[in-house]
Design a protein around this motif. Structure first.
Motif, PDB file in Angstrom:
ATOM      1  N   ASN A 124      -4.044   4.435  -9.115  1.00 32.81           N
ATOM      2  CA  ASN A 124      -2.779   4.183  -8.400  1.00 32.81           C
ATOM      3  C   ASN A 124      -3.601   3.474  -6.963  1.00 32.81           C
ATOM      4  O   ASN A 124      -2.696   3.223  -5.957  1.00 32.81           O
ATOM      5  N   VAL A 125      -4.791   3.473  -6.976  1.00 33.16           N
ATOM      6  CA  VAL A 125      -5.082   3.035  -5.532  1.00 33.16           C
ATOM      7  C   VAL A 125      -4.725   1.545  -5.320  1.00 33.16           C
ATOM      8  O   VAL A 125      -4.436   1.426  -4.191  1.00 33.16           O
ATOM      9  N   LEU A 126      -4.924   0.645  -6.215  1.00 32.82           N
ATOM     10  CA  LEU A 126      -4.714  -0.738  -6.198  1.00 32.82           C
ATOM     11  C   LEU A 126      -3.229  -0.832  -5.504  1.00 32.82           C
ATOM     12  O   LEU A 126      -2.849  -1.372  -4.691  1.00 32.82           O
ATOM     13  N   ALA A 127      -2.262  -0.164  -6.215  1.00 32.63           N
ATOM     14  CA  ALA A 127      -0.831  -0.042  -6.032  1.00 32.63           C
ATOM     15  C   ALA A 127      -0.644   0.275  -4.424  1.00 32.63           C
ATOM     16  O   ALA A 127       0.103  -0.318  -3.532  1.00 32.63           O
ATOM     17  N   PHE A 128      -1.496   1.463  -4.145  1.00 31.61           N
ATOM     18  CA  PHE A 128      -1.152   1.822  -2.647  1.00 31.61           C
ATOM     19  C   PHE A 128      -1.704   1.043  -1.681  1.00 31.61           C
ATOM     20  O   PHE A 128      -1.292   0.795  -0.670  1.00 31.61           O
ATOM     21  N   TYR A 129      -2.829   0.457  -1.842  1.00 29.03           N
ATOM     22  CA  TYR A 129      -3.569  -0.523  -1.051  1.00 29.03           C
ATOM     23  C   TYR A 129      -2.589  -1.720  -0.949  1.00 29.03           C
ATOM     24  O   TYR A 129      -2.365  -1.837   0.226  1.00 29.03           O
ATOM     25  N   ARG A 130      -1.882  -2.217  -1.797  1.00 27.00           N
ATOM     26  CA  ARG A 130      -1.186  -3.176  -1.654  1.00 27.00           C
ATOM     27  C   ARG A 130       0.101  -2.981  -0.774  1.00 27.00           C
ATOM     28  O   ARG A 130       0.459  -4.032   0.144  1.00 27.00           O
ATOM     29  N   GLN A 131       0.703  -2.078  -1.167  1.00 27.18           N
ATOM     30  CA  GLN A 131       1.847  -1.561  -0.559  1.00 27.18           C
ATOM     31  C   GLN A 131       1.605  -1.428   1.041  1.00 27.18           C
ATOM     32  O   GLN A 131       2.336  -1.679   2.018  1.00 27.18           O
ATOM     33  N   ALA A 132       0.371  -0.721   1.523  1.00 24.60           N
ATOM     34  CA  ALA A 132       0.034  -0.517   2.788  1.00 24.60           C
ATOM     35  C   ALA A 132      -0.151  -1.679   3.551  1.00 24.60           C
ATOM     36  O   ALA A 132       0.554  -1.915   4.714  1.00 24.60           O
ATOM     37  N   LEU A 133      -0.694  -2.870   3.068  1.00 18.84           N
ATOM     38  CA  LEU A 133      -0.915  -4.116   3.455  1.00 18.84           C
ATOM     39  C   LEU A 133       0.429  -4.703   3.806  1.00 18.84           C
ATOM     40  O   LEU A 133       0.806  -5.406   4.921  1.00 18.84           O
ATOM     41  N   GLN A 134       1.476  -4.856   2.679  1.00 21.57           N
ATOM     42  CA  GLN A 134       2.649  -5.198   2.933  1.00 21.57           C
ATOM     43  C   GLN A 134       3.579  -4.557   4.034  1.00 21.57           C
ATOM     44  O   GLN A 134       4.181  -5.297   4.837  1.00 21.57           O
ATOM     45  N   GLU A 135       3.548  -3.397   3.948  1.00 23.23           N
ATOM     46  CA  GLU A 135       4.269  -2.593   4.866  1.00 23.23           C
ATOM     47  C   GLU A 135       3.946  -2.905   6.501  1.00 23.23           C
ATOM     48  O   GLU A 135       4.665  -2.878   7.344  1.00 23.23           O
ATOM     49  N   LYS A 136       2.560  -2.979   6.698  1.00 23.60           N
ATOM     50  CA  LYS A 136       2.062  -3.230   7.977  1.00 23.60           C
ATOM     51  C   LYS A 136       2.137  -4.724   8.239  1.00 23.60           C
ATOM     52  O   LYS A 136       2.391  -4.911   9.649  1.00 23.60           O
TER      53      LYS A 136
END
Length: 233
Positions: free
Chosen positions: A221-233
């Motif tokens: 799930n690290v890839l999904a977490f990473y993508r979401q963090a960049l989208q939210e920021k």
């Protein structure tokens, strides 16, 4: 072990780090993720006392940067984009030089152990300038772990390594973590760090955009977490 508060780093009119806060407990293995240009290398250079902050407070192992940089350096092992080796010395002579700097006990034995660990025992008497980029990176890893530091800083350490060398580095990293040392490593290889790190921090636009433990994310799930963090920021 590492405490950073309101860290700012400017290069002329460009601000790279914008009030960054970052804490790492003793024994944590933090994978610092982020796109190119996010400031990951700049941040690690500041932690390694190779660059001075513009503003903010930094403490490593109880010592303040930049005021107590010499004391901080004794606690650190650093692998960066530059191998920080002497090309006109042999592999063994490089390790002996750094070992004396850090007052490593039983240095001859330790040098032999490290050269075996990084797969360079057969090249111990060869000049480093004759080494390939990957071999220099292997020796840089050996230099970093030679004095068994409390804190390890790795900036994209797998870069330039072949598969065998990458496997060797992963073994070194797991061994360092198993002995309770603190590790901060930047990487673009999410699949690899997912198996190594205990925590994942995403650096974006000069601040930590998100942080999560391996336990909270679960497997794959690290890839999904990473993508979401960049989208939210």
């Amino acid at each position: 072990m590492i405490e950073v508060s309101k860290l700012v780093k400017r290069f002329g009119l460009k601000t790279v780090l914008r009030g960054l806060d970052f804490q790492v407990q003793e024994g944590e293995f933090v994978a610092l993720l982020g796109p190119n240009g996010a400031g990951k290398t700049t941040f690690l250079r500041i932690l390694a006392s190779l660059s001075r902050p513009s503003l903010g407070e930094i403490h490593i192992a109880g010592y303040a940067l930049p005021a107590q940089a010499a004391a901080v350096r004794r606690q650190l092992g650093v692998v960066s984009h530059m191998p920080l080796l002497y090309g006109d010395l042999t592999a063994e002579e490089n390790l002996r030089f750094f070992g004396r700097m850090y007052d490593v006990q039983q240095l001859d034995q330790r040098i032999s152990e490290v050269l075996e660990l990084v797969g360079l025992a057969a090249r111990r008497r060869d000049l480093v300038r004759t080494f390939s980029r990957g071999m220099q990176q292997r020796l840089a890893i050996g230099r970093a772990v030679l004095h068994d530091p409390e804190v390890m800083l790795f900036d994209e350490p797998h870069t330039g390594l072949d598969q065998d060398a990458c496997d060797m580095l992963d073994k070194v990293l797991r061994d360092v973590a198993a002995r309770g040392r603190t590790v901060v490593m930047t990487s673009h290889d999410l699949a690899r760090v997912e198996d190594l790190a205990s925590r994942f921090d995403v650096l974006s636009r000069g601040v930590i955009a998100a942080s999560a433990s391996r336990q909270s994310l679960g497997k794959n799930n690290v890839l999904a977490f990473y993508r979401q963090a960049l989208q939210e920021k």
